[in-house]
Design an enzyme around this catalytic site. Structure first.
Site, PDB file in Angstrom:
ATOM      1  N   GLU A  17      84.726 -50.348 -28.043  1.00  0.00           N
ATOM      2  CA  GLU A  17      83.900 -49.756 -26.987  1.00  0.00           C
ATOM      3  C   GLU A  17      82.748 -50.690 -26.612  1.00  0.00           C
ATOM      4  O   GLU A  17      82.263 -50.668 -25.489  1.00  0.00           O
ATOM      5  CB  GLU A  17      83.324 -48.410 -27.453  1.00  0.00           C
ATOM      6  N   ASP A 221      91.361 -38.502 -24.511  1.00  0.00           N
ATOM      7  CA  ASP A 221      92.404 -37.548 -24.940  1.00  0.00           C
ATOM      8  C   ASP A 221      91.922 -36.148 -24.576  1.00  0.00           C
ATOM      9  O   ASP A 221      90.785 -35.972 -24.171  1.00  0.00           O
ATOM     10  CB  ASP A 221      92.632 -37.674 -26.462  1.00  0.00           C
TER      11      ASP A 221
HETATM   12  N1  ADE Z   1      86.365 -38.979 -29.497  1.00  0.00           N
HETATM   13  C1  ADE Z   1      87.442 -39.191 -28.708  1.00  0.00           C
HETATM   14  N2  ADE Z   1      88.300 -38.161 -28.763  1.00  0.00           N
HETATM   15  C2  ADE Z   1      87.753 -37.277 -29.626  1.00  0.00           C
HETATM   16  C3  ADE Z   1      88.177 -36.030 -30.131  1.00  0.00           C
HETATM   17  N3  ADE Z   1      89.336 -35.490 -29.755  1.00  0.00           N
HETATM   18  N4  ADE Z   1      87.379 -35.382 -31.032  1.00  0.00           N
HETATM   19  C4  ADE Z   1      86.206 -35.943 -31.420  1.00  0.00           C
HETATM   20  N5  ADE Z   1      85.763 -37.129 -30.985  1.00  0.00           N
HETATM   21  C5  ADE Z   1      86.522 -37.780 -30.093  1.00  0.00           C
END
Ligand code: ADE
Length: 253
Positions: A17, A221
């Protein structure tokens, strides 16, 4: 605090990142403190310090405190990825936090669910002016997205017309990766746009020290069972470029 304190701190949880941001700093010098690498230098002529916070709220709180107390930064921008929770918050969208809440804070029955004991509140705001400036930078970055990413990457991740969302972001010491847990969070906190693991800790420390904070997250996600994204590739090819693109826009204006 050192003599020439860097004005802006740029923070991410993961190396990929931050990689794009470090690539934009022509003169970065590394300094190691408390097991963390801090990179001091310039971005568009502005004094910055870039650092990996590590993952989770404790690592985030330690990093925030060091940035403020040791480096004397005057504002903090956290950039990284998050899981989408709100309806219509899709992979490739960008979420800007206007407030942050620790979804795993529970000192009930002594205090209401989610309230941080001693503060009388569960939500910590980000800085309006800094977040407004970041919103403008995000809009410009999203507009120029095809140049930043290239057609192949856009197609590989099915990114079509990514959008900017602003509002409540949740943080907790858990990677949310089941539809069941995601639904629980959506039911408990229907306004929540996204979930990540550090932002609310930064917000609490910045509140304590009265330091302006902005948190920008690319949705990697949907925080559910469907792991349809190649996470390492998404970090490298998409999130890293979003971060550097937004910060480039922010610091060049
Ligand atoms: N960072 C990226 N995706 C995440 C998720 N599903 N839960 C917690 N932190 C995250």
């Amino acid at each position: 605090m050192t003599a020439a304190a860097p004005r802006t701190a740029i923070v991410s949880a993961l190396h990929d990142e931050l990689a794009g941001v470090l690539a934009l700093m022509p003169d970065e010098r590394r300094q190691t403190l408390a097991g963390r690498d801090f990179w001091r230098g310039h971005l568009h002529g502005q004094e910055v310090v870039a650092v990996l916070s590590g993952i989770g709220k404790v690592a985030a709180a330690t990093t925030a405190t060091l940035l403020i107390q040791h480096f004397g930064v005057q504002r903090i921008v956290f950039t990284g990825v998050a899981g989408g929770l709100g309806a219509g918050v899709n992979v490739g969208d960008v979420v800007l936090a206007r407030a942050l809440l620790q979804h795993d804070m529970d000192a009930s029955p002594l205090f209401p669910r989610h309230e941080v004991p001693g503060y009388g509140r569960s939500r910590f705001s980000t800085d309006d002016a800094l977040t407004d400036a970041l919103a403008r930078a995000c809009e410009r970055m999203l507009h120029a997205l095809p140049q930043h990413l290239g057609a192949d990457t856009l197609q590989a991740f099915g990114l079509r017309a990514p959008r900017l969302h602003q509002g409540l972001v949740l943080s907790g010491d858990r990677f949310v990766a089941t539809t069941q847990e995601s639904r629980v969070l959506q039911r408990e906190l229907p306004e929540a746009l996204a979930v990540e693991m550090e932002g609310a800790a930064f917000a609490q420390v910045c509140h304590d020290f009265r330091v302006p904070l902005a948190v920008v997250r690319t949705i990697s996600d949907r925080a559910d069972d469907a792991a349809h994204v190649d996470f390492p590739r998404f970090l490298r090819d998409v999130a890293s470029r979003y971060s550097s693109g937004v910060l480039n826009m922010l610091l060049s204006t």
